[in-house]
Design a protein around this motif. Structure first.
Motif, PDB file in Angstrom:
ATOM      1  N   THR A 136       5.074  -0.238   6.123  1.00  7.45           N
ATOM      2  CA  THR A 136       4.781  -0.114   4.712  1.00  7.45           C
ATOM      3  C   THR A 136       3.315   0.202   4.542  1.00  7.45           C
ATOM      4  O   THR A 136       2.504   0.061   5.455  1.00  7.45           O
ATOM      5  CB  THR A 136       5.107  -1.429   3.958  1.00  7.45           C
ATOM      6  OG1 THR A 136       4.231  -2.445   4.446  1.00  7.45           O
ATOM      7  CG2 THR A 136       6.545  -1.833   4.176  1.00  7.45           C
ATOM      8  N   ALA A 137       2.929   0.614   3.333  1.00  3.48           N
ATOM      9  CA  ALA A 137       1.539   0.999   3.093  1.00  3.48           C
ATOM     10  C   ALA A 137       0.579  -0.158   3.308  1.00  3.48           C
ATOM     11  O   ALA A 137      -0.569   0.041   3.690  1.00  3.48           O
ATOM     12  CB  ALA A 137       1.406   1.549   1.671  1.00  3.48           C
ATOM     13  N   ALA A 138       1.061  -1.395   3.064  1.00  4.68           N
ATOM     14  CA  ALA A 138       0.170  -2.550   3.171  1.00  4.68           C
ATOM     15  C   ALA A 138      -0.347  -2.740   4.592  1.00  4.68           C
ATOM     16  O   ALA A 138      -1.424  -3.281   4.806  1.00  4.68           O
ATOM     17  CB  ALA A 138       0.891  -3.814   2.700  1.00  4.68           C
ATOM     18  N   THR A 139       0.419  -2.295   5.610  1.00  2.00           N
ATOM     19  CA  THR A 139      -0.009  -2.493   6.988  1.00  2.00           C
ATOM     20  C   THR A 139      -1.180  -1.603   7.346  1.00  2.00           C
ATOM     21  O   THR A 139      -1.809  -1.783   8.375  1.00  2.00           O
ATOM     22  CB  THR A 139       1.148  -2.227   7.952  1.00  2.00           C
ATOM     23  OG1 THR A 139       1.568  -0.860   7.801  1.00  2.00           O
ATOM     24  CG2 THR A 139       2.323  -3.131   7.663  1.00  2.00           C
ATOM     25  N   ALA A 140      -1.509  -0.591   6.535  1.00  2.00           N
ATOM     26  CA  ALA A 140      -2.634   0.293   6.807  1.00  2.00           C
ATOM     27  C   ALA A 140      -3.948  -0.306   6.336  1.00  2.00           C
ATOM     28  O   ALA A 140      -4.989   0.302   6.493  1.00  2.00           O
ATOM     29  CB  ALA A 140      -2.411   1.647   6.128  1.00  2.00           C
ATOM     30  N   LEU A 141      -3.909  -1.498   5.770  1.00  2.00           N
ATOM     31  CA  LEU A 141      -5.106  -2.153   5.239  1.00  2.00           C
ATOM     32  C   LEU A 141      -5.466  -3.352   6.093  1.00  2.00           C
ATOM     33  O   LEU A 141      -4.620  -4.194   6.388  1.00  2.00           O
ATOM     34  CB  LEU A 141      -4.866  -2.599   3.796  1.00  2.00           C
ATOM     35  CG  LEU A 141      -5.974  -3.439   3.154  1.00  2.00           C
ATOM     36  CD1 LEU A 141      -7.235  -2.610   2.969  1.00  2.00           C
ATOM     37  CD2 LEU A 141      -5.498  -4.007   1.822  1.00  2.00           C
ATOM     38  N   LEU A 142      -6.729  -3.426   6.517  1.00  2.00           N
ATOM     39  CA  LEU A 142      -7.221  -4.578   7.270  1.00  2.00           C
ATOM     40  C   LEU A 142      -8.324  -5.252   6.467  1.00  2.00           C
ATOM     41  O   LEU A 142      -9.322  -4.623   6.104  1.00  2.00           O
ATOM     42  CB  LEU A 142      -7.769  -4.147   8.634  1.00  2.00           C
ATOM     43  CG  LEU A 142      -8.500  -5.239   9.434  1.00  2.00           C
ATOM     44  CD1 LEU A 142      -7.534  -6.352   9.837  1.00  2.00           C
ATOM     45  CD2 LEU A 142      -9.191  -4.656  10.662  1.00  2.00           C
ATOM     46  N   ARG A 143      -8.153  -6.529   6.190  1.00  2.00           N
ATOM     47  CA  ARG A 143      -9.199  -7.337   5.567  1.00  2.00           C
ATOM     48  C   ARG A 143      -9.921  -8.094   6.680  1.00  2.00           C
ATOM     49  O   ARG A 143      -9.276  -8.790   7.470  1.00  2.00           O
ATOM     50  CB  ARG A 143      -8.614  -8.335   4.576  1.00  2.00           C
ATOM     51  CG  ARG A 143      -7.881  -7.695   3.397  1.00  2.00           C
ATOM     52  CD  ARG A 143      -7.207  -8.769   2.553  1.00  2.00           C
ATOM     53  NE  ARG A 143      -6.479  -8.213   1.433  1.00  2.00           N
ATOM     54  CZ  ARG A 143      -6.972  -8.044   0.222  1.00  2.00           C
ATOM     55  NH1 ARG A 143      -8.222  -8.431  -0.018  1.00  2.00           N
ATOM     56  NH2 ARG A 143      -6.263  -7.525  -0.748  1.00  2.00           N
ATOM     57  N   PHE A 144     -11.244  -7.954   6.750  1.00  2.00           N
ATOM     58  CA  PHE A 144     -11.978  -8.690   7.768  1.00  2.00           C
ATOM     59  C   PHE A 144     -13.295  -9.202   7.208  1.00  2.00           C
ATOM     60  O   PHE A 144     -13.806  -8.711   6.202  1.00  2.00           O
ATOM     61  CB  PHE A 144     -12.201  -7.836   9.023  1.00  2.00           C
ATOM     62  CG  PHE A 144     -13.172  -6.696   8.876  1.00  2.00           C
ATOM     63  CD1 PHE A 144     -14.493  -6.826   9.289  1.00  2.00           C
ATOM     64  CD2 PHE A 144     -12.774  -5.482   8.344  1.00  2.00           C
ATOM     65  CE1 PHE A 144     -15.388  -5.782   9.178  1.00  2.00           C
ATOM     66  CE2 PHE A 144     -13.664  -4.426   8.224  1.00  2.00           C
ATOM     67  CZ  PHE A 144     -14.984  -4.574   8.643  1.00  2.00           C
TER      68      PHE A 144
ATOM     69  N   VAL B 187      -2.119  -5.522  12.826  1.00  2.00           N
ATOM     70  CA  VAL B 187      -2.130  -6.212  11.542  1.00  2.00           C
ATOM     71  C   VAL B 187      -0.847  -5.832  10.822  1.00  2.00           C
ATOM     72  O   VAL B 187      -0.042  -5.050  11.317  1.00  2.00           O
ATOM     73  CB  VAL B 187      -3.351  -5.841  10.679  1.00  2.00           C
ATOM     74  CG1 VAL B 187      -4.629  -6.314  11.333  1.00  2.00           C
ATOM     75  CG2 VAL B 187      -3.410  -4.358  10.429  1.00  2.00           C
ATOM     76  N   GLY B 188      -0.689  -6.379   9.652  1.00  2.00           N
ATOM     77  CA  GLY B 188       0.575  -6.128   8.969  1.00  2.00           C
ATOM     78  C   GLY B 188       1.614  -7.083   9.521  1.00  2.00           C
ATOM     79  O   GLY B 188       1.860  -7.152  10.729  1.00  2.00           O
ATOM     80  N   HIS B 189       2.177  -7.849   8.664  1.00  2.00           N
ATOM     81  CA  HIS B 189       3.095  -8.901   9.071  1.00  2.00           C
ATOM     82  C   HIS B 189       4.512  -8.518   8.687  1.00  2.00           C
ATOM     83  O   HIS B 189       4.744  -8.011   7.595  1.00  2.00           O
ATOM     84  CB  HIS B 189       2.700 -10.208   8.387  1.00  2.00           C
ATOM     85  CG  HIS B 189       3.419 -11.404   8.911  1.00  2.00           C
ATOM     86  ND1 HIS B 189       3.234 -11.902  10.183  1.00  2.00           N
ATOM     87  CD2 HIS B 189       4.344 -12.202   8.333  1.00  2.00           C
ATOM     88  CE1 HIS B 189       4.009 -12.960  10.358  1.00  2.00           C
ATOM     89  NE2 HIS B 189       4.689 -13.162   9.247  1.00  2.00           N
ATOM     90  N   ASP B 190       5.433  -8.724   9.588  1.00  2.00           N
ATOM     91  CA  ASP B 190       6.837  -8.457   9.298  1.00  2.00           C
ATOM     92  C   ASP B 190       7.338  -9.511   8.313  1.00  2.00           C
ATOM     93  O   ASP B 190       7.459 -10.684   8.666  1.00  2.00           O
ATOM     94  CB  ASP B 190       7.653  -8.504  10.587  1.00  2.00           C
ATOM     95  CG  ASP B 190       9.114  -8.141  10.377  1.00  2.00           C
ATOM     96  OD1 ASP B 190       9.525  -8.018   9.203  1.00  2.00           O
ATOM     97  OD2 ASP B 190       9.839  -7.978  11.366  1.00  2.00           O
ATOM     98  N   PRO B 191       7.605  -9.134   7.058  1.00  2.00           N
ATOM     99  CA  PRO B 191       8.017 -10.145   6.065  1.00  2.00           C
ATOM    100  C   PRO B 191       9.333 -10.820   6.405  1.00  2.00           C
ATOM    101  O   PRO B 191       9.621 -11.901   5.892  1.00  2.00           O
ATOM    102  CB  PRO B 191       8.111  -9.332   4.762  1.00  2.00           C
ATOM    103  CG  PRO B 191       8.269  -7.922   5.188  1.00  2.00           C
ATOM    104  CD  PRO B 191       7.530  -7.787   6.487  1.00  2.00           C
TER     105      PRO B 191
ATOM    106  N   ALA C  83       7.252  -9.072   0.374  1.00  2.00           N
ATOM    107  CA  ALA C  83       5.830  -9.364   0.139  1.00  2.00           C
ATOM    108  C   ALA C  83       4.975  -8.215   0.650  1.00  2.00           C
ATOM    109  O   ALA C  83       5.283  -7.626   1.682  1.00  2.00           O
ATOM    110  CB  ALA C  83       5.445 -10.658   0.846  1.00  2.00           C
ATOM    111  N   PRO C  84       3.923  -7.839  -0.101  1.00  2.00           N
ATOM    112  CA  PRO C  84       3.398  -8.457  -1.329  1.00  2.00           C
ATOM    113  C   PRO C  84       3.747  -7.655  -2.577  1.00  2.00           C
ATOM    114  O   PRO C  84       2.907  -7.502  -3.458  1.00  2.00           O
ATOM    115  CB  PRO C  84       1.898  -8.444  -1.066  1.00  2.00           C
ATOM    116  CG  PRO C  84       1.691  -7.134  -0.332  1.00  2.00           C
ATOM    117  CD  PRO C  84       2.940  -6.895   0.475  1.00  2.00           C
ATOM    118  N   GLN C  85       4.952  -7.135  -2.685  1.00  2.00           N
ATOM    119  CA  GLN C  85       5.323  -6.318  -3.836  1.00  2.00           C
ATOM    120  C   GLN C  85       5.383  -7.155  -5.115  1.00  2.00           C
ATOM    121  O   GLN C  85       5.723  -8.336  -5.095  1.00  2.00           O
ATOM    122  CB  GLN C  85       6.679  -5.664  -3.608  1.00  2.00           C
ATOM    123  CG  GLN C  85       6.680  -4.558  -2.566  1.00  2.00           C
ATOM    124  CD  GLN C  85       8.055  -3.920  -2.422  1.00  2.00           C
ATOM    125  OE1 GLN C  85       9.082  -4.602  -2.497  1.00  2.00           O
ATOM    126  NE2 GLN C  85       8.084  -2.608  -2.218  1.00  2.00           N
ATOM    127  N   SER C  86       5.045  -6.505  -6.224  1.00  2.00           N
ATOM    128  CA  SER C  86       5.186  -7.112  -7.551  1.00  2.00           C
ATOM    129  C   SER C  86       6.478  -6.587  -8.166  1.00  2.00           C
ATOM    130  O   SER C  86       6.658  -5.370  -8.285  1.00  2.00           O
ATOM    131  CB  SER C  86       3.987  -6.761  -8.436  1.00  2.00           C
ATOM    132  OG  SER C  86       2.804  -7.343  -7.921  1.00  2.00           O
TER     133      SER C  86
END
Length: 452
Positions: A15-23, A227-231, A298-301
């Motif tokens: 998903t698109a969220a896995t392309a984001l890394l917060r550090f 990164v990116g977690h399998d929901p 997660a983390p969809q609204s």
């Protein structure tokens, strides 16, 4: 079923969220955190030309011949005057391989709370060490905070290698000592990288002056770390944020529950329970971006519709009927106190958990944690700013919290001053970290059984 749903069912992590890394970055004063971040932004070509010109101008005014890249993050006047980081500086940048949100956190002891804030949502923490000084007290403190906050990945960046002639033994000794300490804390993974942020060695470009190092540069690691977690590995949690009742001629009976999925997956036809009431129903429909879907994660609204008309309002939590936390008015947690006003037993506060806010009383402060050696000091009497300790709370209404070790999202909470809305304390439900500390330093504690 949409194309995105089909892709998700084939690979839930795609998903698109896995392309984001917060550090987040952390380290002692003058270890070069801001310079590292500035070098990372500059060498990855993530700095706009006008930003670079402003930094060059400010550097010349300070008598520096070359641009001080630390100024790209140290934006406050007090920071520039003192040459230190005071506030958490957030920066957003991207490379062809990944998007990033970074938090450059302060190194001073009195700003430990700022590191807690910056690392609370991070998936990776970069802890800097000065190659001349090695692992120091603040290094151990930051490693402990990263472990406390369950940051999945830790990078040890041994900086200023140019000042020790790029010597491999110096790097190896520091990496060995830090890795041993991190293992005691339960940190799952440590990647050690020798760098010179000032010269750019091993930040974005591999260094020719350290041929003995064959690992990734900092940017290479950031771009490739998993990164990116399998929901599908998490239990579904859906805090209700808003109840939608349009009551129009087109939708006379529409009743939807809107919010962001905190963890896991929800599907049409799934049986769910509403907490804290415990009443059960079935997911009749899921609306996402104006369309009906069969599955959301997660983390969809999204907006959920149920088959039964239940009394549901903001703050309620929808969970699978066969896997639900037990609502309780009694809570034991590990907290970091953020406010200058101390936290003491008897304090009346508001407790905010996901979208629910309830009244609470601080019943007891069983212990304070010393991050330097992980010792527990029983009955401290109060927690002052930047201190971490255990707290026993009694809430006016039942809350359904997961253990923080299980879910960073539904296991965390805030304590708020009911008089002015000031955030006082950040909390993590459960005693997993404290129990780990007890294995190393046993301390007695008691419980007086006080009732709300």
């Amino acid at each position: 079923m949409t194309t995105e749903q089909t892709a998700f069912e084939a690979d839930p992590t795609a998903t698109a969220a896995t392309a984001l890394l917060r550090f987040a970055t952390a380290g002692s004063v003058d270890d070069g955190k801001s310079t590292l971040v500035g070098r990372l932004l500059h060498d990855s070509k993530s700095v706009l030309s006008d930003q670079l010109e402003a930094v060059e101008h400010a550097s010349r005014n300070r008598g520096q011949e070359t641009p001080d890249l630390a100024l790209l993050t140290d934006g406050l006047r007090a920071e520039r005057e003192q040459g230190i980081t005071i506030d958490v500086a957030y920066r957003y940048f991207a490379t062809p391989r990944r998007r990033f949100i970074l938090a450059d956190t302060p190194g001073h002891v009195q700003y430990t709370r700022n590191m807690v804030t910056g690392a609370s949502t991070a998936e990776l923490a970069i802890i800097l060490v000065d190659a001349r000084h090695g692992v120091v007290e603040q290094t151990r403190r930051h490693a402990a905070v990263a472990a406390l906050l369950r940051v999945p990945h830790v990078v040890l960046a041994v900086n200023k290698m140019d000042l020790v002639d790029y010597a491999e033994p110096d790097f190896a000794d520091i990496a060995r000592e830090f890795t041993r300490y991190a293992a005691e804390l339960g940190v799952p993974e440590v990647t050690a990288i020798p760098i010179s942020a000032l010269a750019g060695d091993n930040v974005v470009t591999a260094s020719a002056r350290m041929p003995w190092y064959g690992g990734p540069t900092v940017l290479e690691h950031l771009e490739t770390v998993p990164v990116g977690h399998d929901p599908s590995e998490d239990v579904a949690r859906f805090p209700v944020q808003y109840v939608i009742r349009p009551q129009t001629a087109e939708l006379p009976d529409y009743r939807g529950y809107a919010g962001q999925i905190a963890s896991g997956i929800l599907r049409v036809g799934q049986r769910v329970a509403v907490l804290p009431s415990g009443r059960a129903s079935t997911v009749e429909a899921i609306d996402a971006l104006g369309e009906q879907v069969d599955v959301a994660w997660a983390p969809q609204s999204v907006t959920l519709r149920l088959t039964d008309d239940l009394d549901i309002s903001r703050g309620d939590l929808l969970v699978p009927v066969d896997d639900r936390p037990e609502p309780s008015q009694d809570l034991t947690a590990t907290v970091c106190h953020l406010h200058d006003r101390p936290l003491r037993p008897g304090a009346r506060v508001l407790l905010k958990h996901t979208t629910r806010t309830v009244k609470a009383i601080v019943r007891e402060l069983p212990s304070r944690l010393t991050l330097d050696d992980l010792s527990q000091h029983p009955e401290p009497g109060e927690l002052v700013a930047n201190e971490i300790g255990r707290v026993v709370l009694r809430t006016a209404e039942p809350l359904a919290l997961d253990a923080y070790a299980t879910s960073r999202r539904t296991g965390s909470f805030l304590l708020i001053d009911p008089a002015d809305g000031t955030t006082l304390t950040a909390g993590m439900a459960g005693d997993a970290f404290a129990e780990k500390a007890d294995e190393l330093h046993t301390a007695e504690r008691d419980d007086d059984g006080w009732d709300f």
